[in-house]
Design a protein around this motif. Structure first.
Motif, PDB file in Angstrom:
ATOM      1  N   GLY A 348       1.031  -1.225  -0.266  1.00 53.39           N
ATOM      2  CA  GLY A 348      -0.180   0.259   0.075  1.00 53.39           C
ATOM      3  C   GLY A 348       1.232   1.070  -0.603  1.00 53.39           C
ATOM      4  O   GLY A 348       0.558   2.244  -0.996  1.00 53.39           O
ATOM      5  N   ALA A 349       1.930   1.058   0.871  1.00 50.57           N
ATOM      6  CA  ALA A 349       2.618   2.132   1.113  1.00 50.57           C
ATOM      7  C   ALA A 349       3.418   2.529  -0.377  1.00 50.57           C
ATOM      8  O   ALA A 349       3.636   3.793  -1.254  1.00 50.57           O
ATOM      9  CB  ALA A 349       3.726   2.112   2.040  1.00 50.57           C
ATOM     10  N   ALA A 350       3.349   1.618  -0.850  1.00 48.23           N
ATOM     11  CA  ALA A 350       4.616   1.911  -2.344  1.00 48.23           C
ATOM     12  C   ALA A 350       3.664   2.355  -3.079  1.00 48.23           C
ATOM     13  O   ALA A 350       4.318   2.922  -3.858  1.00 48.23           O
ATOM     14  CB  ALA A 350       5.218  -0.017  -2.734  1.00 48.23           C
ATOM     15  N   ALA A 351       2.654   2.069  -3.209  1.00 51.74           N
ATOM     16  CA  ALA A 351       1.349   1.995  -4.265  1.00 51.74           C
ATOM     17  C   ALA A 351       1.476   3.685  -3.961  1.00 51.74           C
ATOM     18  O   ALA A 351       1.272   4.398  -4.532  1.00 51.74           O
ATOM     19  CB  ALA A 351      -0.058   1.150  -3.852  1.00 51.74           C
ATOM     20  N   VAL A 352       1.465   4.027  -2.834  1.00 45.17           N
ATOM     21  CA  VAL A 352       0.842   5.520  -2.336  1.00 45.17           C
ATOM     22  C   VAL A 352       2.367   6.614  -2.830  1.00 45.17           C
ATOM     23  O   VAL A 352       2.322   7.295  -4.128  1.00 45.17           O
ATOM     24  CB  VAL A 352       0.869   5.500  -1.011  1.00 45.17           C
ATOM     25  N   VAL A 353       3.889   6.588  -2.857  1.00 46.89           N
ATOM     26  CA  VAL A 353       4.392   6.744  -3.203  1.00 46.89           C
ATOM     27  C   VAL A 353       4.587   6.563  -4.250  1.00 46.89           C
ATOM     28  O   VAL A 353       5.296   7.803  -5.544  1.00 46.89           O
ATOM     29  CB  VAL A 353       5.320   6.158  -3.220  1.00 46.89           C
ATOM     30  N   MET A 354       4.240   5.649  -5.621  1.00 46.47           N
ATOM     31  CA  MET A 354       4.038   5.758  -6.852  1.00 46.47           C
ATOM     32  C   MET A 354       3.120   6.785  -7.251  1.00 46.47           C
ATOM     33  O   MET A 354       3.406   7.015  -8.276  1.00 46.47           O
ATOM     34  CB  MET A 354       3.395   4.418  -7.314  1.00 46.47           C
ATOM     35  N   ILE A 355       1.950   6.906  -6.485  1.00 41.92           N
ATOM     36  CA  ILE A 355       1.409   7.858  -6.535  1.00 41.92           C
ATOM     37  C   ILE A 355       1.520   9.353  -7.287  1.00 41.92           C
ATOM     38  O   ILE A 355       1.623   9.815  -8.083  1.00 41.92           O
ATOM     39  CB  ILE A 355       0.339   8.043  -6.062  1.00 41.92           C
ATOM     40  N   TYR A 356       3.083   9.854  -6.471  1.00 44.16           N
ATOM     41  CA  TYR A 356       3.132  10.296  -6.055  1.00 44.16           C
ATOM     42  C   TYR A 356       4.065  10.666  -7.888  1.00 44.16           C
ATOM     43  O   TYR A 356       4.405  11.797  -8.160  1.00 44.16           O
ATOM     44  CB  TYR A 356       4.053  11.327  -5.708  1.00 44.16           C
ATOM     45  N   GLY A 357       4.521   9.861  -7.502  1.00 46.63           N
ATOM     46  CA  GLY A 357       5.603   9.671  -8.422  1.00 46.63           C
ATOM     47  C   GLY A 357       5.119  10.022 -10.101  1.00 46.63           C
ATOM     48  O   GLY A 357       5.843  10.451 -10.894  1.00 46.63           O
ATOM     49  N   MET A 358       4.039   9.145 -10.615  1.00 50.78           N
ATOM     50  CA  MET A 358       3.095   9.789 -11.794  1.00 50.78           C
ATOM     51  C   MET A 358       3.481  10.179 -11.045  1.00 50.78           C
ATOM     52  O   MET A 358       2.973  11.384 -12.642  1.00 50.78           O
ATOM     53  CB  MET A 358       1.738   8.530 -11.860  1.00 50.78           C
ATOM     54  N   ILE A 359       2.385  11.374 -10.180  1.00 49.27           N
ATOM     55  CA  ILE A 359       1.458  13.302 -10.938  1.00 49.27           C
ATOM     56  C   ILE A 359       2.629  13.339 -10.977  1.00 49.27           C
ATOM     57  O   ILE A 359       3.325  14.687 -11.863  1.00 49.27           O
ATOM     58  CB  ILE A 359       1.325  12.673  -9.297  1.00 49.27           C
ATOM     59  N   ALA A 360       3.918  12.952 -10.639  1.00 49.40           N
ATOM     60  CA  ALA A 360       5.709  13.900 -10.636  1.00 49.40           C
ATOM     61  C   ALA A 360       5.533  13.675 -12.141  1.00 49.40           C
ATOM     62  O   ALA A 360       6.213  14.772 -12.848  1.00 49.40           O
ATOM     63  CB  ALA A 360       6.345  13.482 -10.226  1.00 49.40           C
ATOM     64  N   ALA A 361       5.607  12.625 -13.226  1.00 45.90           N
ATOM     65  CA  ALA A 361       5.968  12.540 -14.232  1.00 45.90           C
ATOM     66  C   ALA A 361       5.066  13.393 -14.962  1.00 45.90           C
ATOM     67  O   ALA A 361       5.366  14.008 -16.277  1.00 45.90           O
ATOM     68  CB  ALA A 361       6.050  11.297 -14.883  1.00 45.90           C
ATOM     69  N   ARG A 362       3.626  13.058 -15.024  1.00 43.40           N
ATOM     70  CA  ARG A 362       2.340  13.734 -15.862  1.00 43.40           C
ATOM     71  C   ARG A 362       2.704  15.096 -15.815  1.00 43.40           C
ATOM     72  O   ARG A 362       2.835  16.712 -16.440  1.00 43.40           O
ATOM     73  CB  ARG A 362       1.588  14.197 -15.314  1.00 43.40           C
ATOM     74  N   GLY A 363       3.459  15.735 -14.034  1.00 41.48           N
ATOM     75  CA  GLY A 363       3.961  17.559 -14.603  1.00 41.48           C
ATOM     76  C   GLY A 363       5.432  17.558 -15.244  1.00 41.48           C
ATOM     77  O   GLY A 363       4.739  18.691 -15.873  1.00 41.48           O
ATOM     78  N   PHE A 364       5.567  17.234 -15.195  1.00 45.80           N
ATOM     79  CA  PHE A 364       7.141  16.989 -15.844  1.00 45.80           C
ATOM     80  C   PHE A 364       6.891  16.922 -17.751  1.00 45.80           C
ATOM     81  O   PHE A 364       7.841  17.643 -18.043  1.00 45.80           O
ATOM     82  CB  PHE A 364       8.940  16.266 -15.390  1.00 45.80           C
ATOM     83  N   LYS A 365       6.567  15.987 -17.457  1.00 48.93           N
ATOM     84  CA  LYS A 365       5.729  15.783 -19.055  1.00 48.93           C
ATOM     85  C   LYS A 365       5.524  17.342 -19.688  1.00 48.93           C
ATOM     86  O   LYS A 365       5.390  17.347 -20.975  1.00 48.93           O
ATOM     87  CB  LYS A 365       4.768  14.902 -19.229  1.00 48.93           C
ATOM     88  N   THR A 366       4.605  17.303 -18.755  1.00 44.34           N
ATOM     89  CA  THR A 366       3.639  18.675 -19.221  1.00 44.34           C
ATOM     90  C   THR A 366       4.827  19.781 -19.546  1.00 44.34           C
ATOM     91  O   THR A 366       4.362  20.803 -20.563  1.00 44.34           O
ATOM     92  CB  THR A 366       2.680  19.351 -17.808  1.00 44.34           C
ATOM     93  N   ALA A 367       5.406  19.478 -18.698  1.00 41.01           N
ATOM     94  CA  ALA A 367       6.846  20.575 -18.679  1.00 41.01           C
ATOM     95  C   ALA A 367       7.638  20.701 -20.172  1.00 41.01           C
ATOM     96  O   ALA A 367       7.919  21.541 -20.239  1.00 41.01           O
ATOM     97  CB  ALA A 367       7.542  20.651 -17.207  1.00 41.01           C
TER      98      ALA A 367
END
Lengths: 451, 156
Positions: A348-367
């Protein structure tokens, strides 16, 4: 599939998870499986759908994954907080609704985020003012030694959360204008390009500001968050890794110096290095958080199963136990990550960290796909500050870095945090919409020409 | 403990399963998205050249650094191009020191020339200030502000 349909589809599993989460918590708490959990799931889905319609109407090309990922984090938060205290959960649900309203308002009223660039000095002043508010006598309030919140009667507010948006907007527009100046006349020494001394000025100023924050607001976390976000922006603006190396060295040296000279900073470091030495006093929180996480194992104890309060001691505070018999203090804010690890385990914890990772990836993709400097820098800054905040608190709870009281974005209990982060999300989606629309139109033009 | 315990356990693992399936799905979609937009960028209205072929005839400019352009990006010079900060320029630079239309490149009698369009901050051709127009030879570097472009006449 269009971006918006993809978003809509992604909201369904999120709603399913909310329902399952509430169902599990209700079984443990009241030993019944009613339709209450389904009701909460439907409420949640309805709120997300309304927001989705706003996005569909205003930002048809925006990134399809950012909102569902954020909704998933909010779902985690809602279930966890409900499980800790259903009164708090009601407040949190209200804050969540208010956050969504502000999210929609930002999208509808700001229309073009590029106007922010014009008001950068006003925005910077507001940001610094917000940061200093908690030190004002009368309204400033101290939590865990740090000056992070202000108090109006019973309503407490953390201005740092809003200040971070102001400061990122300012830095993005400032660096957008000055980036060429900063890279001119660099010298190469030992393979690293060093900027000329006079151009280290802005770096020194921001470093000084973050050191002042460290001492006066007494919060390493916010200080680290702002400074690292600044370095990330500086790196993106100038493509000079030397700025990052010099900046990080300066920060570590500064933090080390204050850790050895200023009492309260020193204590934070001591309990970080060895929480078990003072496990009955200053190190209590971290020590208990370590125990809770270890107890979670691979798949956790199950939702609603974590032991947070000694039943016999509460509510009457017994002198034998610090914090009124709370096994894990501040479980709904700083330590919510430890509760998640305890109940859902490593997975569960790894999933939470992964969600933040994916949000970051989408954000940087936007940039990356944005085509003007301000959008690129703003998207980078907002994403970085969000990711860093998650890093600072998860790192603190897992003892990677000294613990500081920032919230886990979108999960932790706290109105200011939810509101500020939804404004960040709104800005990110606006940048994303503009950038992706341009890419789509180009592709369509290209296809029209060659098909 | 009670008769609902199996459901609680099922919910726990179900929660994790749905969570991971969801994340996997988002990751797959995002990955596909990444590949889709990796197709040629059409920022400037000029088409990037495919990798040089032996029989390629057209001269091109290769980006060496700066200007908001990607390093290694190539611009076809067929028919002449204008370079500058204005949206009207064929190759648009995001460079503070570039003028609206900073230089133009054109061909005359099979030779290629670069001409400074009275830019504010001037142009360097192989580190020498450029006055008026000059003929371009293979490997010449045109510098506008922080932007460096290398001329390649193409062909074999």
């Amino acid at each position: 599939m269009s971006a918006r349909n993809r978003e809509l589809l992604a909201l369904i599993p999120v709603a399913l998870l909310v329902t399952a989460g509430f169902a599990a918590v209700l079984i443990v708490e009241s030993n019944q499986l009613g339709n209450l959990s389904v009701l909460y799931g439907v409420y949640f889905l309805a709120l997300c759908l309304i927001t989705h319609l706003v996005i569909r109407r205003r930002l048809p090309d925006a990134d399809p994954f950012l909102f569902p990922l954020v909704a998933l984090l909010a779902a985690f938060g809602m279930v966890m907080i409900y499980r800790i205290d259903d009164g708090l959960a009601r407040d949190q649900a209200n804050w969540f609704v208010l956050g969504l309203v502000l999210f929609a308002a930002t999208i509808v009223f700001l229309r073009d985020y590029e106007v922010l660039e014009r008001y950068r000095y006003v925005i910077a002043t507001v940001g610094i003012g917000l940061l200093l508010l908690p030190r004002l006598p009368g309204i400033g309030a101290q939590t865990n030694d740090a000056y992070l919140s202000i108090q109006f009667g019973s309503l407490s507010f953390q201005p740092t959360e809003l200040a971070k948006i102001c400061i990122i907007v300012f830095l993005a527009s400032y660096l957008r204008e000055k980036r060429e100046v900063l890279v001119v006349g660099a010298r190469r020494i030992a393979g690293i390009t060093f900027p000329p001394l006079k151009h280290l000025g802005p770096l020194l100023v921001v470093w000084g500001a973050s050191m002042v924050m460290l001492v006066f607001i007494r919060d390493l976390g916010s200080s680290l968050m702002f400074f690292a976000a600044f370095l990330a922006l500086l790196y993106v603006a100038t493509a000079r890794i030397s700025f990052v190396i010099i900046g990080m060295t300066m920060f570590v040296v500064g933090a080390w110096f204050f850790a050895n000279t200023v009492g309260h900073v020193q204590e934070r470091f001591d309990i970080w290095l060895d929480p078990f030495d003072k496990a009955d006093s200053a190190g209590y929180q971290i020590a208990q958080s370590m125990f809770a996480q270890a107890d979670g194992g691979l798949t956790g104890r199950g939702l609603g199963e974590a032991l947070l309060q000694l039943p016999a001691v509460s509510p009457a505070c017994a002198a034998d136990f610090p914090n009124c018999g709370a096994i894990l203090p501040a479980p709904h804010t700083d330590f919510i990550y430890a509760v998640i690890v305890n109940e859902l385990g490593l997975f569960g914890a790894a999933a939470v960290v992964m969600i933040y990772g994916m949000i970051a990836a989408r954000g940087f993709k936007t940039a990356i796909i944005a085509d003007d400097g301000f959008s690129k820098l703003l998207a980078t800054g907002l994403t970085t500050v969000l990711a860093l905040q998650a890093f600072v608190i998860i790192g603190g709870v897992t003892r990677v870095i000294p613990l500081t009281g920032v919230t886990l974005p979108f999960i932790s209990y706290g109105g200011s945090s939810i509101i500020a982060n939804f404004v960040i999300l709104a800005l990110l989606l606006m940048i994303s919409d503009k950038a992706r629309r341009r890419v789509r139109e180009q592709n369509e033009a290209y296809e029209a020409e060659y098909a | 403990m009670n008769d609902l315990e199996p459901i609680a356990v099922a919910l726990k693992f179900g929660f994790l399963a749905v969570l991971y399936l969801f994340l996997l799905w988002v990751m797959r979609m995002a990955l596909r998205d990444l590949r889709a937009t990796a197709s040629p960028g059409l920022d400037t209205g000029y088409h990037e050249l495919p990798p040089p072929r032996a029989d390629s005839e057209d001269a091109f400019l290769e980006v060496l650094a700066g200007g908001g352009l990607t390093e290694g990006e190539r611009f076809d010079l067929f028919g002449g191009v204008s370079i500058g900060r204005s949206p009207d320029a064929d190759i648009r630079l995001d460079d503070k020191y570039a003028s609206g239309i900073h230089v133009r490149l054109f061909s005359r009698g099979g030779l290629h020339y670069v001409e400074d369009m009275n830019s504010t901050n001037g142009t360097l051709l192989n580190s020498e200030p450029l006055h008026g127009e000059a003929e371009l030879a293979h490997g010449d570097v045109v510098r506008i502000g922080d932007t460096e472009l290398r001329f390649d006449p193409g062909g074999s």
